[in-house]
Enzyme design. Structure first.
Site, PDB file in Angstrom:
ATOM      1  N   ASP A 177       0.734  -1.032   0.195  1.00 24.81           N
ATOM      2  CA  ASP A 177       0.032   0.179  -0.100  1.00 24.81           C
ATOM      3  C   ASP A 177       1.061   1.105  -0.071  1.00 24.81           C
ATOM      4  OD1 ASP A 177       0.895  -0.420   2.302  1.00 24.81           O
ATOM      5  OD2 ASP A 177      -0.950  -0.027   3.489  1.00 24.81           O
ATOM      6  N   CYS A 180       5.330  -0.283   1.609  1.00 25.75           N
ATOM      7  CA  CYS A 180       5.696  -1.819   1.572  1.00 25.75           C
ATOM      8  C   CYS A 180       7.197  -1.921   1.772  1.00 25.75           C
ATOM      9  CB  CYS A 180       5.598  -2.550   0.549  1.00 25.75           C
ATOM     10  SG  CYS A 180       6.411  -2.021  -1.170  1.00 25.75           S
ATOM     11  N   HIS A 390       8.223  -3.545  -5.319  1.00 19.87           N
ATOM     12  CA  HIS A 390       7.637  -3.950  -4.112  1.00 19.87           C
ATOM     13  C   HIS A 390       8.497  -5.150  -3.427  1.00 19.87           C
ATOM     14  CE1 HIS A 390       3.984  -5.654  -1.913  1.00 19.87           C
ATOM     15  NE2 HIS A 390       4.958  -6.812  -1.982  1.00 19.87           N
TER      16      HIS A 390
END
Length: 403
Positions: A177, A180, A390
């Site tokens: 979100d 991370c 990510h």
């Protein structure tokens, strides 16, 4: 988890790249994907954008197909992954079927019964507890589920995961979100914490917000994470509250001796959304404080790390004020950490962040250290990324590696 890290081969060349990589690309922002949309996915494709798991839901904004080798420190930024994990309060996932799977059964139920079931499912969904860090799973099993195809990208990712599996047995997926990178790093740091870092011992640590605001009026424009159900107080008071919470949680977890109990405490903390986000905001403010120190040291002719030059060489962050407005204020709201800010995070925590960059497999940058010239006594935390956007967490270090 604290395996001694050494600079990968070619790190010196990498450092040279840092000094010339002046123009950074601003990454695309991570986008939250509601889990309801994911349930409509008919089948998983080679590069899935959505997938319904047995234990939790994983949402994705898409997987990168770009494999060009980037010569500068900051690679080309690709679409990021957004993940959301849920732990049902009282629901067995194996008993829940989609409408496609239970179409035959629907023929024998009236409309009212079907509608009552929908309402029940909605109520169950609203009572679910968000998981920021998913339970661990075998790292190669995860790889096989995520990268099934025979494209060059999929093959490279599998090779990368195979290399990581030589060191770690399992992986824990992190919710993406836009926090991370902070979430994965802090989770790893707390999971292996045995004492408070020296910077948390400082007597004026909790007064940091007041001290900086008294010197820099522009910090009043710091963007705080809004909290539902209550009004926000003064910025200095809110940030002070975050800093106190960070020291308290770090102290409490570091005093836990048993590894299982310590892990349970971390899992519990990262299920408390309000406390978790407060810790992230504290880290962001500490990053700003570090940036201000580095900027002032450089202006005063003192020696600063190489990444500091790069940090303030960007058109969007030529000084700490711009860094706050154009970057730090957006972390967790509309974007995540850029790669140069990973250096800033590591320098702030005084931790070495070791990252397996899977898309860089078979290059000198496959294992990257932030910073690339860490202090010998800094603890090491390890993360995994497929795209520099990510981050997930490798766990359960292999016995041979530990020896």
């Amino acid at each position: 988890m604290t395996e001694a890290a050494s600079l990968p081969a070619g790190a010196k060349q990498m450092q040279k790249k840092v000094s010339v990589a002046i123009h950074l690309m601003k990454p695309e922002r991570e986008v939250h994907v509601p889990s309801k949309k994911l349930a409509s996915a008919a089948a998983k494709k080679e590069h899935p954008t959505a997938e319904l798991k047995e234990d939790y839901v994983h949402g994705s904004t898409g997987r990168t197909e770009k494999t060009d080798t980037v010569k500068s420190l900051v690679s080309d930024q690709t679409a990021s992954r957004t993940c959301e994990f849920y732990l049902p309060v009282s629901c067995d996932p194996s008993t829940v079927e989609s409408s496609e799977d239970s179409g035959e059964e629907d023929m024998y139920r009236d409309a009212e019964e079907i509608e009552r079931e929908k309402v029940l499912l909605c109520q169950t969904s609203s009572s679910e507890q968000k998981l920021s860090v998913a339970p661990e799973m075998d790292i190669m099993e995860y790889c096989r589920k995520e990268w099934r195809g025979d494209t060059p990208v999929a093959k490279k990712m599998r090779k990368g995961y195979e290399a990581v599996a030589q060191k770690f047995q399992s992986i824990r997926r992190v919710r993406g979100d836009n926090y991370c990178a902070l979430r994965a790093t802090l989770f790893q740091a707390l999971s292996q914490a045995t004492q408070l870092p020296s910077w948390l011992h400082s007597e004026d640590f909790t007064m940091l917000s007041e001290n900086l605001l008294s010197k820099y009026d522009w910090i009043k424009q710091w963007q705080l994470k809004e909290k539902l159900g209550r009004k926000m107080g003064k910025i200095s008071d809110e940030i002070k509250e975050y800093l106190i919470l960070l020291r308290k949680k770090w102290k409490n977890i570091s005093e836990i001796k048993g590894p299982l109990e310590k892990q349970e405490a971390c899992d519990k903390l990262f299920k408390n959304e309000e406390e978790e986000y407060s810790l992230f905001e504290a880290l962001k403010f500490l990053m700003l404080n570090t940036a201000i120190k580095l900027y002032n040291d450089d202006k005063n002719g003192m020696r600063v790390p190489v990444f500091s030059w790069l940090l303030f060489a960007r058109d969007t962050s030529s000084n700490p004020c711009q860094l706050m407005h154009n970057h730090l204020n957006h972390i967790g709201h509309s974007g995540g950490l850029e790669q140069v800010e990973m250096f800033l995070l590591a320098y702030t925590l005084q931790y070495t962040i070791q990252v397996y960059r899977l898309y860089k497999y078979s290059t000198d940058e496959f294992i990257t250290l932030y910073p690339n010239d860490p202090e010998e006594d800094w603890p090491v935390v390890t993360l995994i990324t497929e795209d520099d956007r990510h981050y997930n967490i490798p766990v359960r270090m292999c016995q041979e590696t530990m020896l």
